[in-house]
Design an enzyme around this catalytic site. Structure first.
Site, PDB file in Angstrom:
ATOM      1  N   GLN A 178      66.498  56.896   6.476  1.00  0.00           N
ATOM      2  CA  GLN A 178      65.411  57.537   5.737  1.00  0.00           C
ATOM      3  C   GLN A 178      64.243  57.860   6.667  1.00  0.00           C
ATOM      4  OE1 GLN A 178      64.573  55.825   1.689  1.00  0.00           O
ATOM      5  NE2 GLN A 178      65.771  54.129   2.500  1.00  0.00           N
ATOM      6  N   ASN A 179      64.301  57.388   7.889  1.00  0.00           N
ATOM      7  CA  ASN A 179      63.179  57.508   8.810  1.00  0.00           C
ATOM      8  C   ASN A 179      63.100  58.890   9.444  1.00  0.00           C
ATOM      9  OD1 ASN A 179      62.678  54.828   8.279  1.00  0.00           O
ATOM     10  ND2 ASN A 179      63.778  54.091  10.061  1.00  0.00           N
ATOM     11  N   ASP A 181      61.001  59.190  12.131  1.00  0.00           N
ATOM     12  CA  ASP A 181      60.377  58.911  13.424  1.00  0.00           C
ATOM     13  C   ASP A 181      61.258  59.267  14.613  1.00  0.00           C
ATOM     14  OD1 ASP A 181      62.189  56.689  13.620  1.00  0.00           O
ATOM     15  OD2 ASP A 181      60.769  55.478  12.465  1.00  0.00           O
ATOM     16  N   HIS A 211      66.092  62.521   5.310  1.00  0.00           N
ATOM     17  CA  HIS A 211      64.835  63.220   5.016  1.00  0.00           C
ATOM     18  C   HIS A 211      64.349  64.075   6.176  1.00  0.00           C
ATOM     19  CE1 HIS A 211      64.224  59.557   2.207  1.00  0.00           C
ATOM     20  NE2 HIS A 211      64.886  60.511   1.596  1.00  0.00           N
ATOM     21  N   CYS A 244      59.766  85.324  15.226  1.00  0.00           N
ATOM     22  CA  CYS A 244      59.438  86.409  14.294  1.00  0.00           C
ATOM     23  C   CYS A 244      58.469  87.407  14.933  1.00  0.00           C
ATOM     24  CB  CYS A 244      58.810  85.843  13.017  1.00  0.00           C
ATOM     25  SG  CYS A 244      59.982  85.110  11.859  1.00  0.00           S
ATOM     26  N   GLY A 301      65.436  47.280   5.592  1.00  0.00           N
ATOM     27  CA  GLY A 301      64.104  47.839   5.738  1.00  0.00           C
ATOM     28  C   GLY A 301      63.731  48.920   4.755  1.00  0.00           C
TER      29      GLY A 301
END
Length: 400
Positions: A178-179, A181, A211, A244, A301
């Protein structure tokens, strides 16, 4: 830094449906329903399954309670011996690296609220609505820039190194992180791919970033990926996409065509109330891992506040505990959340820091030099008589 981003919508990662197949009758025979027979239907056979209990291991102190030695031994056996381990990790594994979590009293949600004088929670800076006005966009950019620099200065924790060692031994089936970092994926054995995809050999990467991360930024228009540059994220206007701009210049100045517009850059991480570009791939990885029937799952965690992650945990724990000898383990300073869907999920609940688990496992770092005959220097009799934790006496991978 995990739990950073989540989904307010229903869980997007599909898991395989339960089998609905029934065994057909032998060839040439017609099936007969109970209603076609005389008398009451036969009594249904009850499937008798062995009841599983949940044990507790307290690693918050310097000493382990004597009555919990069997749980510690089992934990170490899993870490050193299991061949198909799935780990689902959250912000707690990075706290000792100096990366704050989100929901604790000293977490980012509270500190960002005070720093930016937000009316609501600091959680609002991780919602897709941050782009609705200049003030919230500017605060979001300040936060992204600060967090990016913080993560680049952070070093892997003992728990990160332990996971890398397990992966290097080809015993880690998958790390669902989920980190954002990027500490985990910076280690070679735990590297991933962005966007999430199979490699040339048809294998998924070891780490799945649920994520996204702060390592990459993406254009909202052309979807060009590049390494995130923290210096670009300042003020209320998102940085323009160089790709772009170049394309638009050629189109307008050299081809005489009208402009198609220029996209804006943003971090490639998933905010609340927006979709994940890797949804389909994450669903495919999860399905494949469940079919491989892991022999252990470790949830570390995380407070499991994200519905999608909670479902992955539930499905993995169910699959692991349904196989003979499978073990599901919870590791956190806090106990698992009380929720109906998480009942009977874990065999061992370890309460304590993730790094303490890594310290007790005492694995060699994945990149540490190693002599070819190092393990053979200790005889079997010496190992049996040594004053070592019970698990290490039979584990050839400990390399003490």
């Amino acid at each position: 830094m995990a739990r950073l981003i989540a989904h307010a919508r229903p869980f997007p990662y599909p898991s395989p449906p339960a089998s609905q197949q029934t065994t057909p009758p032998p060839g040439g025979m017609e099936s007969t329903s109970a209603s076609d027979k005389e008398g009451p239907p036969p009594a249904k056979r009850r499937k008798i399954s062995k009841e599983r209990s949940t044990e507790y291991l307290d690693l918050r102190g310097s000493e382990v309670p004597p009555n919990q030695d069997p749980e510690l031994d089992q934990l170490l056996r899993v870490l050193h011996e299991r061949r198909k381990i799935v780990v689902i990790a959250g912000a707690g594994i990075s706290v000792s690296a100096g990366i704050p979590d989100f929901r604790s009293a000293g977490g980012l949600f509270r500190s960002l609220k005070d720093e930016h004088k937000l009316k609501g929670s600091g959680k609002d800076l991780f919602d897709a609505s941050v782009y609705k006005d200049d003030t919230s966009t500017s605060s979001f950019h300040d936060m992204v820039s600060s967090m990016s620099r913080m993560t680049k200065e952070a070093a892997p924790t003992p728990f990160h190194h332990m996971l890398a060692t397990i992966a290097n031994e080809d015993r880690l089936l998958r790390l669902y992180s989920q980190n954002v970092d990027g500490i985990d994926t910076a280690l070679e054995p735990l590297k991933t791919s962005v966007p999430l995809r199979k490699d040339e050999g048809g294998k998924w990467p070891k780490t799945v970033q649920l994520h996204g991360s702060l390592d990459k930024m993406v254009c909202s228009k052309c979807h060009e990926l590049s390494d995130l540059n923290a210096d670009l994220f300042s003020g209320p206007v998102p940085p323009a996409c160089p790709n772009c701009e170049e394309f638009n210049s050629i189109r307008v100045n050299h081809e005489g065509k009208r402009s198609h517009g220029i996209g804006r850059l943003r971090p490639r991480m998933v905010l609340y109330n927006e979709g994940n570009p890797d949804d389909a791939a994450i669903g495919s990885v999860t399905t494949e891992d469940l079919r491989k029937r892991p022999d252990a799952v470790i949830v570390a965690g995380t407070t499991l506040k994200v519905p999608g992650v909670k479902r992955i945990v539930r499905e993995m724990c169910k699959t692991v505990r349904n196989r003979r000898g499978g073990v599901a383990i919870w590791i956190n300073t806090d106990l698992p959340p009380v929720a109906k869907e998480l009942e009977d999920c874990f065999d061992i609940i370890v309460q304590g820091p993730c790094d303490e688990v890594a310290r007790r496992a005492a694995m060699r770092k994945w990149d540490a030099p190693r002599e070819q005959d190092e393990c053979s220097q200790v005889t079997e009799d010496e190992m049996k008589n040594a004053s070592l934790p019970p698990m290490w006496k039979h584990c050839p991978r400990s390399c003490i």
